[in-house]
Write a protein that holds these residues in place. Structure first.
Motif, PDB file in Angstrom:
ATOM      1  N   ARG A  42     -72.936  67.030   7.764  1.00 51.80           N
ATOM      2  CA  ARG A  42     -71.829  67.039   7.002  1.00 51.80           C
ATOM      3  C   ARG A  42     -70.519  66.232   6.832  1.00 51.80           C
ATOM      4  O   ARG A  42     -70.458  66.528   5.757  1.00 51.80           O
ATOM      5  CB  ARG A  42     -71.259  68.596   8.209  1.00 51.80           C
ATOM      6  N   SER A  80     -83.661  73.949  21.670  1.00 48.96           N
ATOM      7  CA  SER A  80     -84.089  74.544  20.298  1.00 48.96           C
ATOM      8  C   SER A  80     -85.808  74.810  20.149  1.00 48.96           C
ATOM      9  O   SER A  80     -85.683  74.803  19.076  1.00 48.96           O
ATOM     10  CB  SER A  80     -83.249  72.432  19.925  1.00 48.96           C
ATOM     11  N   PRO A 117     -79.787  75.537  13.210  1.00 49.56           N
ATOM     12  CA  PRO A 117     -79.118  75.450  13.361  1.00 49.56           C
ATOM     13  C   PRO A 117     -77.055  75.122  13.011  1.00 49.56           C
ATOM     14  O   PRO A 117     -77.476  74.019  14.065  1.00 49.56           O
ATOM     15  CB  PRO A 117     -78.763  77.594  14.348  1.00 49.56           C
ATOM     16  N   PRO A 118     -76.046  75.680  12.619  1.00 53.39           N
ATOM     17  CA  PRO A 118     -75.063  74.697  12.632  1.00 53.39           C
ATOM     18  C   PRO A 118     -74.549  75.152  13.970  1.00 53.39           C
ATOM     19  O   PRO A 118     -75.273  75.427  15.269  1.00 53.39           O
ATOM     20  CB  PRO A 118     -73.898  75.974  11.746  1.00 53.39           C
ATOM     21  N   VAL A 177     -80.917  70.194   6.930  1.00 61.67           N
ATOM     22  CA  VAL A 177     -80.502  70.246   8.430  1.00 61.67           C
ATOM     23  C   VAL A 177     -81.727  71.620   8.424  1.00 61.67           C
ATOM     24  O   VAL A 177     -81.797  72.281   9.130  1.00 61.67           O
ATOM     25  CB  VAL A 177     -79.089  70.285   8.817  1.00 61.67           C
ATOM     26  N   THR A 223     -81.825  65.211  10.437  1.00 64.55           N
ATOM     27  CA  THR A 223     -83.331  65.717  11.203  1.00 64.55           C
ATOM     28  C   THR A 223     -83.036  64.731  12.705  1.00 64.55           C
ATOM     29  O   THR A 223     -82.310  63.251  12.538  1.00 64.55           O
ATOM     30  CB  THR A 223     -84.710  65.914  10.661  1.00 64.55           C
ATOM     31  N   GLY A 242     -82.194  76.968  18.081  1.00 57.01           N
ATOM     32  CA  GLY A 242     -81.511  74.917  17.775  1.00 57.01           C
ATOM     33  C   GLY A 242     -80.490  74.728  18.759  1.00 57.01           C
ATOM     34  O   GLY A 242     -80.568  75.748  19.988  1.00 57.01           O
ATOM     35  N   ASP A 247     -76.831  69.287  12.562  1.00 57.42           N
ATOM     36  CA  ASP A 247     -75.624  69.086  11.955  1.00 57.42           C
ATOM     37  C   ASP A 247     -74.297  68.786  12.024  1.00 57.42           C
ATOM     38  O   ASP A 247     -73.465  68.286  10.298  1.00 57.42           O
ATOM     39  CB  ASP A 247     -75.296  70.876  12.485  1.00 57.42           C
ATOM     40  N   GLU A 283     -77.563  72.058   4.198  1.00 62.30           N
ATOM     41  CA  GLU A 283     -78.288  73.517   3.774  1.00 62.30           C
ATOM     42  C   GLU A 283     -79.180  73.513   5.948  1.00 62.30           C
ATOM     43  O   GLU A 283     -80.062  72.973   5.697  1.00 62.30           O
ATOM     44  CB  GLU A 283     -79.343  74.051   3.063  1.00 62.30           C
ATOM     45  N   ASN A 284     -78.534  74.964   6.466  1.00 64.77           N
ATOM     46  CA  ASN A 284     -79.805  74.877   7.330  1.00 64.77           C
ATOM     47  C   ASN A 284     -80.375  75.522   7.696  1.00 64.77           C
ATOM     48  O   ASN A 284     -80.885  77.115   7.173  1.00 64.77           O
ATOM     49  CB  ASN A 284     -78.809  75.414   8.560  1.00 64.77           C
ATOM     50  N   ARG A 285     -81.805  75.121   7.424  1.00 66.25           N
ATOM     51  CA  ARG A 285     -82.908  75.780   7.835  1.00 66.25           C
ATOM     52  C   ARG A 285     -83.935  75.894   9.199  1.00 66.25           C
ATOM     53  O   ARG A 285     -84.582  75.398   8.753  1.00 66.25           O
ATOM     54  CB  ARG A 285     -84.095  75.321   6.314  1.00 66.25           C
ATOM     55  N   ALA A 286     -84.028  76.505   9.844  1.00 66.53           N
ATOM     56  CA  ALA A 286     -83.664  76.773  11.467  1.00 66.53           C
ATOM     57  C   ALA A 286     -85.418  77.548  11.442  1.00 66.53           C
ATOM     58  O   ALA A 286     -85.669  78.152  10.732  1.00 66.53           O
ATOM     59  CB  ALA A 286     -82.522  77.382  12.547  1.00 66.53           C
TER      60      ALA A 286
END
Length: 343
Positions: A68, A180, A58-59, A55, A112, A208, A64, A85-88
């Motif tokens: 989940r 974001s 961020p959460p 993702v 996304t 985000g 997100d 996994e959050n990859r911001a």
């Protein structure tokens, strides 16, 4: 009958039987030898290890919120854990670029938003090499497609969108809005409104939707435009107020909130969420992902989580999603070009 005469009768039969037996034995041995080769050529079962769902935000944001419960449902279908996994960073660009370059084996996928279509064009406008290209992804499924909602704090001086726009036209003070990131799916709709209504707004980018909403709640910015899933809980709790949205008709989750089109500002924007794999992922793996995504779209736990957050499932399987994505990307590219260079 003499021994010699008897042998002349029996010998051909014995020889024929021996030949048949030998032939059968050779065939059996050959077949047995072929078994390992056949097994060596057969594709291995997929998946044989956990799958990572990136993702790129961020959460707490829409992607997100959708990812989940979908990951959990897909885990049950595929028999392997799907880890979110959050990859911001860079408005989602960093995580998207990571997936674009990932091995096309199905073990890295991505949930996304519509900003996937915006970032490459924004990079060009900013004079830098695009972090990725759209043809580096294979669309698997669309899960939601919500218009973004204009939201302010419940104690804000504007009771509706007309008051908000009128105040900006008067220019009493510069109103800020969080997003974001530059050219992201929270930035673009606000720029569309700013241009259409001819008002002044100050853009404050975050990493985000989650951090931008937190900034709004904390008073660091005055407004945001985001998907219902990011803010409905705060609206229900009386902490935020929705003024308008970028859709066509009324939203089921917010029936009293008008669209900007209704108010005389014909701007529309959908913040959709979609599942992607790297380009060139094997067709059999893509099919397995599609089947798992399709099952997840009707899973009761997914429906409860996503719809409970204010985003009804609006599922599209890969072919229909690809057609939708192509059309939406063309529209967004034109919007980004109109916005121009943003420092």
């Amino acid at each position: 009958m003499t021994y010699q005469m008897l042998w002349r009768v029996v010998a051909p039969v014995v020889t024929s039987a021996a030949t048949a037996t030998a032939t059968a034995t050779v065939a059996t041995v050959a077949a047995l030898c072929a078994i390992p080769a056949a097994h060596a050529q057969a594709p291995a079962a997929w998946p044989t290890k956990p799958i990572t769902m990136i993702v790129p935000f961020p959460p707490g944001g829409v992607a997100d919120t959708v990812a989940r419960p979908v990951a959990e449902a897909m885990s049950r279908s595929l028999g392997q854990t799907v880890v979110v996994e959050n990859r911001a960073g860079a408005g989602g660009g960093l995580g998207m670029a990571q997936v674009a370059k990932a091995a096309p084996d199905g073990y890295t996928v991505m949930m996304t938003l519509s900003s996937i279509s915006i970032i490459p064009e924004a990079d060009v406008i900013l004079g830098r090499a695009p972090m990725y290209q759209l043809n580096q992804f294979t669309p698997i499924a669309r899960f939601t497609a919500d218009p973004t909602v204009l939201v302010v704090r419940a104690d804000a001086p504007w009771k509706d969108a007309k008051e908000f726009i009128a105040a900006q036209k008067k220019g009493d003070r510069e109103v800020t809005y969080g997003s974001s990131g530059n050219y992201g799916s929270m930035h673009v709709p606000m720029e569309m409104l700013r241009s259409q209504a001819d008002i002044r707004l100050l853009h404050v980018p975050y990493t985000g939707a989650g951090p931008a909403v937190v900034a709004l709640l904390g008073g660091q910015v005055d407004a945001v435009s985001t998907g219902p899933a990011s803010v409905l809980q705060y609206i229900s709790a009386g902490k935020l107020r929705a003024l308008a949205h970028w859709g066509e008709g009324r939203l089921a989750s917010m029936p009293d909130v008008p669209s900007l089109t209704e108010l005389g500002y014909p701007v529309q924007f959908a913040q959709w969420s979609g599942l992607f794999a790297p380009a060139n992922t094997p067709p059999a793996v893509v099919e397995a992902l599609r089947n798992a995504a399709r099952t997840a779209s009707t899973d009761s736990r997914v429906l409860a989580a996503v719809q409970g957050a204010g985003s009804p499932i609006q599922y599209l399987d890969a072919p229909a999603f690809k057609t939708y994505w192509d059309g939406d990307a063309k529209t967004l590219v034109q919007v980004v070009r109109k916005i121009g260079k943003v420092e």
